[in-house]
Design a protein around this motif. Structure first.
Motif, short mmCIF file in Angstrom:
data_model
loop_
_atom_site.label_atom_id
_atom_site.label_comp_id
_atom_site.label_asym_id
_atom_site.label_seq_id
_atom_site.Cartn_x
_atom_site.Cartn_y
_atom_site.Cartn_z
N VAL A 289 -32.27 15.22 -59.87
CA VAL A 289 -32.58 15.50 -61.27
C VAL A 289 -32.31 14.23 -62.07
N ILE A 290 -33.35 13.63 -62.58
CA ILE A 290 -33.22 12.38 -63.34
C ILE A 290 -32.79 12.66 -64.77
N TYR A 291 -33.34 13.74 -65.35
CA TYR A 291 -33.04 14.06 -66.75
C TYR A 291 -33.18 15.56 -66.96
N SER A 292 -32.27 16.13 -67.72
CA SER A 292 -32.36 17.55 -68.06
C SER A 292 -31.67 17.78 -69.39
N ALA A 293 -32.47 18.02 -70.42
CA ALA A 293 -31.90 18.27 -71.75
C ALA A 293 -31.28 19.65 -71.84
N ALA A 294 -31.89 20.63 -71.14
CA ALA A 294 -31.43 22.02 -71.27
C ALA A 294 -30.13 22.28 -70.51
N VAL A 295 -29.93 21.57 -69.39
CA VAL A 295 -28.74 21.78 -68.56
C VAL A 295 -28.06 20.41 -68.37
N PRO A 296 -27.15 20.05 -69.25
CA PRO A 296 -26.52 18.72 -69.17
C PRO A 296 -25.85 18.43 -67.83
N ALA B 39 -43.34 12.46 -62.79
CA ALA B 39 -43.03 12.78 -64.18
C ALA B 39 -44.25 13.25 -64.97
N ALA B 40 -45.33 13.63 -64.28
CA ALA B 40 -46.53 14.10 -64.97
C ALA B 40 -46.25 15.40 -65.72
N GLY B 41 -46.84 15.53 -66.89
CA GLY B 41 -46.72 16.76 -67.68
C GLY B 41 -45.54 16.81 -68.62
N GLU B 42 -44.73 15.75 -68.68
CA GLU B 42 -43.53 15.77 -69.52
C GLU B 42 -43.87 15.40 -70.97
N VAL B 43 -44.79 16.16 -71.54
CA VAL B 43 -45.23 15.91 -72.92
C VAL B 43 -44.10 16.09 -73.91
N ALA B 44 -43.15 16.95 -73.58
CA ALA B 44 -42.03 17.21 -74.49
C ALA B 44 -41.20 15.96 -74.75
N MET B 45 -41.29 14.98 -73.86
CA MET B 45 -40.52 13.76 -74.04
C MET B 45 -41.10 12.87 -75.14
N LEU B 46 -42.31 13.13 -75.58
CA LEU B 46 -42.94 12.36 -76.66
C LEU B 46 -42.58 13.00 -77.99
N PRO B 47 -41.79 12.32 -78.84
CA PRO B 47 -41.36 12.94 -80.10
C PRO B 47 -42.52 13.40 -80.98
N GLU B 48 -43.62 12.65 -80.95
CA GLU B 48 -44.76 13.01 -81.81
C GLU B 48 -45.39 14.33 -81.41
N SER B 49 -45.15 14.79 -80.19
CA SER B 49 -45.71 16.08 -79.78
C SER B 49 -45.00 17.25 -80.45
N TRP C 276 -36.20 29.49 -42.84
CA TRP C 276 -36.90 28.30 -42.37
C TRP C 276 -37.00 27.24 -43.47
N THR C 277 -37.11 27.68 -44.72
CA THR C 277 -37.24 26.74 -45.84
C THR C 277 -36.71 27.41 -47.10
N VAL C 278 -36.03 26.63 -47.92
CA VAL C 278 -35.65 27.04 -49.27
C VAL C 278 -36.34 26.09 -50.24
N ALA C 279 -37.15 26.65 -51.14
CA ALA C 279 -37.85 25.86 -52.15
C ALA C 279 -37.31 26.23 -53.52
N VAL C 280 -37.02 25.22 -54.33
CA VAL C 280 -36.33 25.43 -55.61
C VAL C 280 -37.14 24.81 -56.74
N GLY C 281 -37.30 25.56 -57.81
CA GLY C 281 -37.87 25.04 -59.04
C GLY C 281 -36.80 24.99 -60.11
N THR C 282 -36.69 23.86 -60.80
CA THR C 282 -35.65 23.71 -61.80
C THR C 282 -36.17 22.97 -63.02
N ILE C 283 -35.54 23.21 -64.14
CA ILE C 283 -35.87 22.48 -65.35
C ILE C 283 -35.41 21.04 -65.19
N GLY C 284 -36.12 20.13 -65.84
CA GLY C 284 -35.76 18.73 -65.80
C GLY C 284 -36.79 17.87 -65.10
N VAL C 285 -36.59 16.57 -65.18
CA VAL C 285 -37.44 15.60 -64.50
C VAL C 285 -36.85 15.38 -63.10
N ILE C 286 -37.64 15.66 -62.07
CA ILE C 286 -37.18 15.63 -60.68
C ILE C 286 -37.89 14.50 -59.95
#
Length: 384
Positions: A162-169, A239-249, A146-156
């Protein structure tokens, strides 16, 4: 809500049916008397509603238990096995899939290894194999989904791209939802994996009952999921929670403290290096302990920022590194105590590596509720 004072009996029956289904999903099987008590309906009205739901295929009578004496009261249950849901966790090194019934009870799980630099078509094929494995184990077919739900690395984004994914080019600028809809003849949902993991912890894990949670997705790469007032927070542009995108973090490179530790013997695969460092730290290796301390230094920077902004009830340490929570939690607590005005609970995930795939199943269940069982939808369809 519709005005029922004018005698809209069809609308009233619909609301009664939805109320009965919700009661059975939470606590079934139930007798008519118990169901009437939970819904606030009279027993005769409940009998009419139950008969109608049985005719539509949503409810069925449960046979008496073997050895039951006398004439037992009839019991009814929601037919959670009238369809199936699939949750998928698309990681850098593994694809995990789980199949559940409509209530979210997991019936089968599989895993497919995949390399981070695998070509796009190879990674998509691994997803298909993982789902096919679940179908085979559960003796179901793709037409039962009835439904397939997917979680993936990256900004969705909100459309499942997928807007951006450093781990999976190969993932960048990919209409992942569109590609998956070519595979599966049912609705496909795509969400960031950290957000699904946060959902899983609040529904089935260590954060059950908590309304405000920061979930730390720590592993070979870093991420975070936020729960605010009991709801997973996506933000205006998802894009909430993407703290890794801030270099200072310092989150982006933080795992390198563990991956490149001098205690790691030559020949250890890159994906196993951090685990070796954490195990060595647990055994008292001073070099490994120093590397872990530097890693937690970086982890604490972004975590403290989120705690100061959100003032959560709980911080949950999840993801692959959460298996080593015994060497990570106390150093993290010490650093947060120095930085935060109010110290939240800091707990380790109880779901571990399964947090994303479990969250995907929960996401699919929530989608089912929104689509089929809201109070303002039309009549329930027939299911077989």
């Amino acid at each position: 809500m519709a005005d029922l004072r004018g005698g809209d009996l069809s609308r009233l029956r619909q609301l009664n049916s939805l109320t009965a289904i919700r009661a059975l999903r939470r606590a079934g099987p139930l007798t008519l008397s118990a169901l009437a008590e939970r819904t606030g309906l009279s027993r005769p009205s409940m009998k009419e509603v139950t008969d109608e739901l049985m005719g539509l295929g949503w409810v069925e009578e449960v046979p008496p238990s073997p050895g039951t004496m006398g004439r037992p009261a009839r019991r009814y249950r929601f037919r959670a096995d009238s369809g199936y849901l699939v949750g998928v966790d698309i990681g850098g090194h593994n694809i995990r899939a789980a199949l559940s019934d409509l209530d979210g009870e997991i019936l089968a799980e599989t895993r497919q290894p995949v390399l981070p630099d695998a070509p796009l078509e190879e990674r998509l094929a691994a997803i298909e194999r993982a789902v096919e494995g679940c179908l085979t184990l559960s003796r179901t077919s793709v037409s039962d989904l009835w439904t397939v739900a997917v979680g993936t690395i990256g900004v969705i984004d909100v459309e499942g791209r997928v807007i951006y994914s450093a781990a999976v080019p190969a993932w960048r600028d990919l209409d992942l939802a569109g590609r998956l809809r070519e595979m599966f003849p049912c609705p496909v949902l795509v969400e960031n994996d950290s957000r699904l993991a946060a959902m899983a912890e609040t529904r089935r894990g260590v954060a059950q009952g908590a309304r405000d949670v920061v979930f730390l997705h720590v592993g070979l790469r870093m991420g975070a999921g936020l729960v605010i007032d009991g709801k997973v927070h996506r933000g205006f542009g998802a894009a909430a929670g993407e703290v890794a995108m801030l270099p200072e973090s310092r989150w982006f490179d933080a795992p390198e403290h563990l991956n490149t530790c001098a205690c790691v013997p030559e020949g250890v695969p890159p994906e196993d290096a951090a685990g070796h460092t954490l195990a060595a730290a647990r055994n008292g290796d001073p070099v490994a302990i120093a590397c872990v301390e530097r890693y937690v230094d970086d982890l604490a920077v972004g975590t403290a920022a989120m705690v100061l902004i959100l003032d959560p009830q709980m911080v949950v340490l999840g993801g692959g590194f959460s298996r080593s929570s015994d060497v990570l939690l106390e150093p993290l607590r010490r650093r947060l105590e120095k930085r935060c005005m109010r110290m939240p609970e800091v707990r380790a995930s109880t779901l571990g590596d399964e947090c994303v795939v479990v969250g995907a199943i929960e996401y699919a269940v929530a989608h089912l509720d929104d689509q089929l069982f809201p109070a303002d939808r039309g009549p329930l369809p027939v299911v077989r």
